[in-house]
Write an enzyme that holds these catalytic residues in place. Structure first.
Site: not given
Ligand code: ZN
Length: 292
Positions: A234-236, A111, A184, A213, A89, A215
């Site tokens: 995308n989940i973090n 990226d 975040g 992002g 990622d 979340s």
């Protein structure tokens, strides 16, 4: 060339999701327990997903080769029989991309959002030959995602339609977009996702689109973004928060002082259970539960 890796190129997953109006979950991993929890959830729910690791998390775990060998051995030993991809990622360093491909990662994100569009386009193009030779998917990014993730700090920089049209000519697998999404936590005065822009982007490309992002975003926004062409979510942060909160509760309730509660395996297993709940929630929300 088919490499000796147990991970699949996510291209088919993404194309299927794109065509059938759901999204594939991309879950960032941060340690062994994390990886195991995500893989067990994929197996239990019979859902394909993408295990993702940032350059920072890979460094934390001891390097890309540690991540590859840990994740691939878990996949095999846990007998996970749904297709799973392993994705690097937000890679800014080309040498990390080359190393990941060499190891057997099945997907990489370049990226280039800090570069000029021309340079980003040129480097993305150069990576395609290498990726194709190794049956690896490429994710590119145009515009940029706000907030911070593992040292990747970005300002919100909305994706430009003319750049989407140019990227569309490259044989990449997926395209990350900047539609006012942030890594975040979202600030209280956040204006929300730019759905008008997302729909113009979708009209300008055949590529599956990626929402970084995810979340903390209202679930209705996620569903709407999927209906407008987002095929990977995308989940973090949500997993990180759930993991830490579960461990906080364990300690605050003095569970570590009961019997052998001090054993780190007991402590971390409550975090793992919390991750499984979050992953299941997102598999349901994105419509990818049971899709393999
Ligand atoms: Zn991201």
């Amino acid at each position: 060339m088919q490499k000796n890796t147990p991970f699949v190129n996510p291209r088919r997953m993404l194309e299927k999701a794109h065509k059938n109006n759901y999204a594939v979950c991309h879950i960032n991993i941060n340690n062994l327990e994390w990886t195991k929890a995500v893989l067990e959830t994929a197996k239990e729910t019979n859902s394909s997903l993408i295990l993702a690791v940032s350059e920072g998390a890979a460094k934390y775990m001891g390097g890309l080769s540690v991540v590859y060998h840990m994740a691939s051995n878990l996949l095999i030993n846990l007998k996970v029989d749904v297709p799973v991809a392993l994705h690097l990622d937000h890679a800014c360093k080309i040498e990390n991309i080359k190393e990941a491909i060499e190891l057997g990662f099945s997907s990489v994100m370049f990226d280039g959002s800090k570069l000029s569009f021309e340079k980003n386009f040129q480097l993305t193009q150069e990576l395609i030959t290498l990726a194709e030779k190794n049956d690896v998917a490429i994710e590119a990014e145009i515009g940029s995602i706000g907030g911070e993730e593992d040292g990747i700090v970005g300002n919100v920089n909305l994706t430009k339609i003319e750049e989407v049209k140019k990227m569309d000519q490259l044989d990449i697998c997926m395209l990350a977009v900047g539609i006012n999404n942030i890594h975040g936590f979202y600030p209280k005065d956040w204006k929300g996702l730019d759905f008008g822009l997302l729909s113009r982007i979708s009209d300008s490309t055949h590529l599956p689109l990626v929402l970084h992002g995810a979340s903390g975003i209202n679930p209705e926004y996620i569903k709407k973004s999927i209906s407008l062409g987002i095929s990977k979510v995308n989940i973090n942060t949500d997993c990180q928060v759930a993991f830490t909160n579960a461990i906080r509760e364990y300690i605050e309730n003095n569970k570590d002082r009961e019997r052998k509660g001090y054993d780190p395996r007991s402590l971390l297993s409550v975090g793992s259970q919390a991750i499984k709940v979050v992953v299941k929630y997102f598999l349901n929300l994105t419509g990818s539960i049971g899709k393999n």
